[in-house]
Design a protein around this motif. Structure first.
Motif, PDB file in Angstrom:
ATOM      1  N   ALA A  44     -16.492   1.986  10.564  1.00 26.59           N
ATOM      2  CA  ALA A  44     -15.534   0.939  10.189  1.00 26.59           C
ATOM      3  C   ALA A  44     -14.301   1.537   9.516  1.00 26.59           C
ATOM      4  CB  ALA A  44     -16.213  -0.068   9.261  1.00 26.59           C
ATOM      5  N   ALA A  45     -14.508   2.528   8.643  1.00 28.87           N
ATOM      6  CA  ALA A  45     -13.376   3.163   7.966  1.00 28.87           C
ATOM      7  C   ALA A  45     -12.477   3.879   8.959  1.00 28.87           C
ATOM      8  CB  ALA A  45     -13.891   4.141   6.918  1.00 28.87           C
ATOM      9  N   THR A  46     -13.088   4.539   9.936  1.00 27.00           N
ATOM     10  CA  THR A  46     -12.311   5.267  10.944  1.00 27.00           C
ATOM     11  C   THR A  46     -11.523   4.311  11.831  1.00 27.00           C
ATOM     12  OG1 THR A  46     -14.008   6.995  10.957  1.00 27.00           O
ATOM     13  CG2 THR A  46     -12.448   6.971  12.785  1.00 27.00           C
ATOM     14  N   GLU A  47     -12.183   3.256  12.290  1.00 27.87           N
ATOM     15  CA  GLU A  47     -11.526   2.321  13.205  1.00 27.87           C
ATOM     16  C   GLU A  47     -10.430   1.506  12.538  1.00 27.87           C
ATOM     17  OE1 GLU A  47     -14.770   0.065  14.839  1.00 27.87           O
ATOM     18  OE2 GLU A  47     -15.059   1.488  16.501  1.00 27.87           O
ATOM     19  N   SER A  48     -10.507   1.355  11.236  1.00 28.16           N
ATOM     20  CA  SER A  48      -9.488   0.563  10.536  1.00 28.16           C
ATOM     21  C   SER A  48      -8.139   1.263  10.483  1.00 28.16           C
ATOM     22  CB  SER A  48      -9.954   0.261   9.110  1.00 28.16           C
ATOM     23  OG  SER A  48      -9.865   1.421   8.302  1.00 28.16           O
ATOM     24  N   CYS A  49      -8.148   2.597  10.611  1.00 34.77           N
ATOM     25  CA  CYS A  49      -6.929   3.409  10.491  1.00 34.77           C
ATOM     26  C   CYS A  49      -6.224   3.209   9.146  1.00 34.77           C
ATOM     27  CB  CYS A  49      -5.952   3.102  11.636  1.00 34.77           C
ATOM     28  SG  CYS A  49      -6.535   3.654  13.252  1.00 34.77           S
ATOM     29  N   MET A  50      -6.977   2.750   8.148  1.00 34.46           N
ATOM     30  CA  MET A  50      -6.408   2.511   6.822  1.00 34.46           C
ATOM     31  C   MET A  50      -6.690   3.664   5.850  1.00 34.46           C
ATOM     32  SD  MET A  50      -4.873  -0.391   6.964  1.00 34.46           S
ATOM     33  CE  MET A  50      -4.685  -0.825   5.232  1.00 34.46           C
ATOM     34  N   PHE A  51      -7.440   4.671   6.329  1.00 33.11           N
ATOM     35  CA  PHE A  51      -7.869   5.729   5.413  1.00 33.11           C
ATOM     36  C   PHE A  51      -7.572   7.113   5.983  1.00 33.11           C
ATOM     37  CE2 PHE A  51     -10.563   1.988   4.897  1.00 33.11           C
ATOM     38  CZ  PHE A  51     -10.327   1.689   3.557  1.00 33.11           C
ATOM     39  N   ASN A  52      -6.401   7.253   6.559  1.00 35.18           N
ATOM     40  CA  ASN A  52      -6.005   8.523   7.162  1.00 35.18           C
ATOM     41  C   ASN A  52      -5.014   9.302   6.308  1.00 35.18           C
ATOM     42  OD1 ASN A  52      -7.605   8.037   9.432  1.00 35.18           O
ATOM     43  ND2 ASN A  52      -5.976   6.904  10.457  1.00 35.18           N
ATOM     44  N   GLY A  53      -4.677   8.776   5.142  1.00 34.52           N
ATOM     45  CA  GLY A  53      -3.686   9.432   4.288  1.00 34.52           C
ATOM     46  C   GLY A  53      -4.294   9.925   2.996  1.00 34.52           C
ATOM     47  N   TYR A  54      -3.416  10.303   2.085  1.00 38.63           N
ATOM     48  CA  TYR A  54      -3.850  10.769   0.772  1.00 38.63           C
ATOM     49  C   TYR A  54      -4.258   9.598  -0.109  1.00 38.63           C
ATOM     50  CZ  TYR A  54      -1.503  15.178   1.983  1.00 38.63           C
ATOM     51  OH  TYR A  54      -1.118  16.349   2.588  1.00 38.63           O
ATOM     52  N   THR A  55      -5.019   9.942  -1.149  1.00 38.64           N
ATOM     53  CA  THR A  55      -5.353   8.957  -2.170  1.00 38.64           C
ATOM     54  C   THR A  55      -5.227   9.634  -3.532  1.00 38.64           C
ATOM     55  OG1 THR A  55      -7.008   7.328  -2.870  1.00 38.64           O
ATOM     56  CG2 THR A  55      -7.834   9.480  -2.140  1.00 38.64           C
ATOM     57  N   HIS A  56      -5.605   8.954  -4.581  1.00 30.15           N
ATOM     58  CA  HIS A  56      -5.544   9.532  -5.920  1.00 30.15           C
ATOM     59  C   HIS A  56      -6.348  10.834  -5.952  1.00 30.15           C
ATOM     60  CE1 HIS A  56      -6.139   9.967 -10.267  1.00 30.15           C
ATOM     61  NE2 HIS A  56      -5.169   9.074 -10.446  1.00 30.15           N
ATOM     62  N   SER A  57      -5.835  11.848  -6.632  1.00 27.95           N
ATOM     63  CA  SER A  57      -6.466  13.167  -6.640  1.00 27.95           C
ATOM     64  C   SER A  57      -7.903  13.121  -7.150  1.00 27.95           C
ATOM     65  CB  SER A  57      -5.657  14.130  -7.510  1.00 27.95           C
ATOM     66  OG  SER A  57      -4.367  14.311  -6.975  1.00 27.95           O
ATOM     67  N   ALA A  58      -8.198  12.214  -8.079  1.00 34.21           N
ATOM     68  CA  ALA A  58      -9.557  12.098  -8.626  1.00 34.21           C
ATOM     69  C   ALA A  58     -10.422  11.173  -7.784  1.00 34.21           C
ATOM     70  CB  ALA A  58      -9.504  11.602 -10.062  1.00 34.21           C
ATOM     71  N   GLY A  59      -9.887  10.658  -6.674  1.00 33.53           N
ATOM     72  CA  GLY A  59     -10.635   9.744  -5.826  1.00 33.53           C
ATOM     73  C   GLY A  59     -10.033   8.357  -5.845  1.00 33.53           C
ATOM     74  N   SER A  60     -10.244   7.613  -4.777  1.00 28.32           N
ATOM     75  CA  SER A  60      -9.720   6.252  -4.722  1.00 28.32           C
ATOM     76  C   SER A  60     -10.395   5.382  -5.784  1.00 28.32           C
ATOM     77  CB  SER A  60      -9.956   5.646  -3.338  1.00 28.32           C
ATOM     78  OG  SER A  60     -11.339   5.415  -3.123  1.00 28.32           O
ATOM     79  N   GLN A  61      -9.698   4.355  -6.212  1.00 23.82           N
ATOM     80  CA  GLN A  61     -10.253   3.446  -7.213  1.00 23.82           C
ATOM     81  C   GLN A  61     -11.563   2.840  -6.716  1.00 23.82           C
ATOM     82  OE1 GLN A  61      -9.191   2.915 -10.245  1.00 23.82           O
ATOM     83  NE2 GLN A  61     -10.394   1.127 -10.880  1.00 23.82           N
ATOM     84  N   GLU A  62     -11.603   2.465  -5.443  1.00 20.95           N
ATOM     85  CA  GLU A  62     -12.796   1.832  -4.874  1.00 20.95           C
ATOM     86  C   GLU A  62     -13.982   2.800  -4.851  1.00 20.95           C
ATOM     87  OE1 GLU A  62      -9.174  -0.171  -3.832  1.00 20.95           O
ATOM     88  OE2 GLU A  62      -9.789   1.908  -3.463  1.00 20.95           O
ATOM     89  N   CYS A  63     -13.728   4.035  -4.469  1.00 20.34           N
ATOM     90  CA  CYS A  63     -14.805   5.020  -4.403  1.00 20.34           C
ATOM     91  C   CYS A  63     -15.341   5.328  -5.797  1.00 20.34           C
ATOM     92  CB  CYS A  63     -14.288   6.291  -3.733  1.00 20.34           C
ATOM     93  SG  CYS A  63     -15.518   7.602  -3.582  1.00 20.34           S
ATOM     94  N   ARG A  64     -14.453   5.551  -6.737  1.00 18.91           N
ATOM     95  CA  ARG A  64     -14.877   5.869  -8.108  1.00 18.91           C
ATOM     96  C   ARG A  64     -15.637   4.691  -8.727  1.00 18.91           C
ATOM     97  NH1 ARG A  64      -9.232   7.593 -10.567  1.00 18.91           N
ATOM     98  NH2 ARG A  64     -10.421   8.286 -12.399  1.00 18.91           N
ATOM     99  N   MET A  65     -15.199   3.479  -8.418  1.00 13.97           N
ATOM    100  CA  MET A  65     -15.877   2.309  -8.957  1.00 13.97           C
ATOM    101  C   MET A  65     -17.268   2.151  -8.338  1.00 13.97           C
ATOM    102  SD  MET A  65     -14.983   0.246 -11.346  1.00 13.97           S
ATOM    103  CE  MET A  65     -16.609   0.108 -12.104  1.00 13.97           C
ATOM    104  N   ALA A  66     -17.387   2.488  -7.042  1.00 12.72           N
ATOM    105  CA  ALA A  66     -18.698   2.402  -6.389  1.00 12.72           C
ATOM    106  C   ALA A  66     -19.687   3.380  -7.024  1.00 12.72           C
ATOM    107  CB  ALA A  66     -18.554   2.686  -4.894  1.00 12.72           C
ATOM    108  N   VAL A  67     -19.223   4.594  -7.322  1.00  9.43           N
ATOM    109  CA  VAL A  67     -20.079   5.586  -7.980  1.00  9.43           C
ATOM    110  C   VAL A  67     -20.457   5.114  -9.381  1.00  9.43           C
ATOM    111  CG1 VAL A  67     -20.189   7.956  -8.865  1.00  9.43           C
ATOM    112  CG2 VAL A  67     -19.170   7.508  -6.622  1.00  9.43           C
ATOM    113  N   ALA A  68     -19.480   4.562 -10.102  1.00 10.42           N
ATOM    114  CA  ALA A  68     -19.749   4.058 -11.462  1.00 10.42           C
ATOM    115  C   ALA A  68     -20.757   2.910 -11.428  1.00 10.42           C
ATOM    116  CB  ALA A  68     -18.445   3.603 -12.108  1.00 10.42           C
ATOM    117  N   ASP A  69     -20.580   1.984 -10.515  1.00 18.86           N
ATOM    118  CA  ASP A  69     -21.485   0.833 -10.423  1.00 18.86           C
ATOM    119  C   ASP A  69     -22.891   1.255 -10.016  1.00 18.86           C
ATOM    120  OD1 ASP A  69     -19.471  -0.894 -11.137  1.00 18.86           O
ATOM    121  OD2 ASP A  69     -19.006  -1.523  -9.098  1.00 18.86           O
TER     122      ASP A  69
END
Length: 429
Positions: free
Chosen positions: A80-105
């Motif tokens: 789904a992430a690949t097909e969306s073409c929404m995640f082909n660029g850079y993000t925050h150096s420490a990780g995207s907010q969504e990814c970091r929040m998923a790990v925290a949760d």
């Protein structure tokens, strides 16, 4: 060759030598760096011996045989992430907010406080998480405490950053528990971190709550933060539950490193994390979090596709997936433990409780021409095409590490060959 050509070639060699002498085109710290496991595995080119295909029980990659596969939730999330073409660029150096929040949760329910995205750094696998923690804490004259036996990359990074390594022993006959008396002796005013691996690579041990509480008490008394390597978190199948060391962070600050490579069977995704468990703000005041942020800015971050898939992987993997994986690992551990007991010259004082490894002790006196674990592993590969890692790679002599994340039929065949090998070289033969 003409005289002119000879002179031109001679001058060319002199010019190149002068260039190298003046510019010194090499890094001493890089040339001195070693990862013993990778060095051994990547240098081995074992041809089939007597028609026997190679069976590797050496590399800690649970996916190599294909019988253990990533959860479908992870696959769907990545597609789904690949097909969306929404995640082909850079993000925050420490990780995207969504990814970091998923790990925290995902980790917060097991801790006495709630993590936020600001407590998380996303890294290129767990190995980089270890590297960044060591780099952030390294100061002139610093030393760190490393387990023996232990994952050799700890030593690799410490030496690269100029940190003195001090080794504390794990006790085989006590389920590989830490010799805490020795730890206390090793610590001094320059000790900047104590590295603990639980569940253990290479020992397969899982520490009980009482032992972890003692570890935290020693660290609190000595005012030494802990780097807790928990890449095998929750991969337990014995009688001991997994307890994160960050549970004790109200007493002592803990930098927990982990990732998706082992439990979710996707080492190639190269996604790890650092959890900064520092409720009293001790590391924050020392600017350790700031140091970590500056370090991750140098590498720009891990794959954004992997980050985008993390929420689906962490939060939607069914319990059946974990149960099936642990069932397979436990069967492998039982098989190895049972086979070792039947082979003269080999011993295993402790049944593994987790991870995917068993440490097997070798009695060199029981074999002819095999005076060390390195000779044992080398000749085993040569004669039987079975690969294991010698204990020397982990800082302990006369042991071998065996990976049991292997299909049962291949594991049985590997042990058949090991048994024949031991019988062939036995002094009692």
């Amino acid at each position: 060759m003409s005289e002119v050509a000879r002179i031109m070639e001679e001058w060319s060699c002199i010019y190149e030598l002068r260039w190298l002498e003046r510019r010194r085109l090499r890094s001493p710290s890089a040339l001195e760096s070693r990862n013993p496991i990778r060095e051994l595995l990547e240098s081995l080119n074992v041809p089939p011996s007597h028609g026997k295909e190679k069976i590797s029980l050496a590399q800690g990659d649970p996916t190599v045989f294909g019988h253990l596969r990533a959860p479908q939730a992870a696959v769907d999330a990545m597609v789904a992430a690949t097909e969306s073409c929404m995640f082909n660029g850079y993000t925050h150096s420490a990780g995207s907010q969504e990814c970091r929040m998923a790990v925290a949760d995902y980790h917060s329910p097991s801790l006495p406080f709630k993590l936020s995205a600001n407590d998380i750094c996303i890294t290129v696998g767990c190995s980089q998480a270890i590297q960044l923690c060591i780099a952030a804490l390294a100061t002139p004259g610093a030393n760190m405490l490393l387990p023996r036996p232990g994952f050799p990359i700890y030593e690799t990074f410490c030496k690269y950053y100029g940190v003195q390594c001090r080794y504390y022993d794990l006790i085989p006959d006590k389920d590989w528990e830490i010799d805490l008396d020795e730890v206390t002796i090793l610590m001094d005013a320059n000790t900047v971190a104590w590295i603990v691996c639980n569940p253990s690579n290479p020992c397969g041990s899982v520490y009980k709550y009482q032992h972890l509480a003692k570890i935290a008490a020693v660290a609190e008394k000595q005012r030494v933060p802990i780097i807790s390597d928990e890449i095998y978190a929750e991969m337990v199948f014995g009688g001991n539950d997994f307890i994160p060391l960050a549970s004790f962070s109200p007493k002592v600050p803990v930098l927990t490193v982990g990732g998706v490579s082992k439990r979710w069977l996707v080492p190639g995704w190269r996604l790890g994390w650092i959890i900064v468990a520092d409720p009293k703000g001790i590391l924050a005041k020392a600017r350790v979090m700031e140091a970590l942020m500056r370090l991750v800015q140098m590498t720009i971050g891990t794959s954004t596709l992997s980050q985008a898939a993390i929420s689906g992987l962490l939060l939607h993997t069914p319990s059946e997936f974990y149960d099936d994986t642990l069932k397979s690992l436990k069967a492998g551990a039982e098989l190895c433990y049972r086979r070792v007991q039947c082979i003269t010259g080999l011993d295993c004082p402790t049944f593994p409780q987790g991870a995917m490894y068993i440490m097997v002790k070798i009695n060199p006196g029981a074999f002819e021409g095999l005076s060390s674990d390195v000779e044992f592993a080398s000749l085993l590969a040569e004669e039987e095409s079975v690969l294991v890692l010698p204990g020397a790679a982990f800082g302990i002599a006369n042991w071998i590490r065996v990976v049991f994340a292997t299909p049962q039929n291949l594991l049985e065949e590997a042990w058949d060959r090991i048994e024949l090998f031991c019988l062939r070289h036995s002094l009692q033969h």
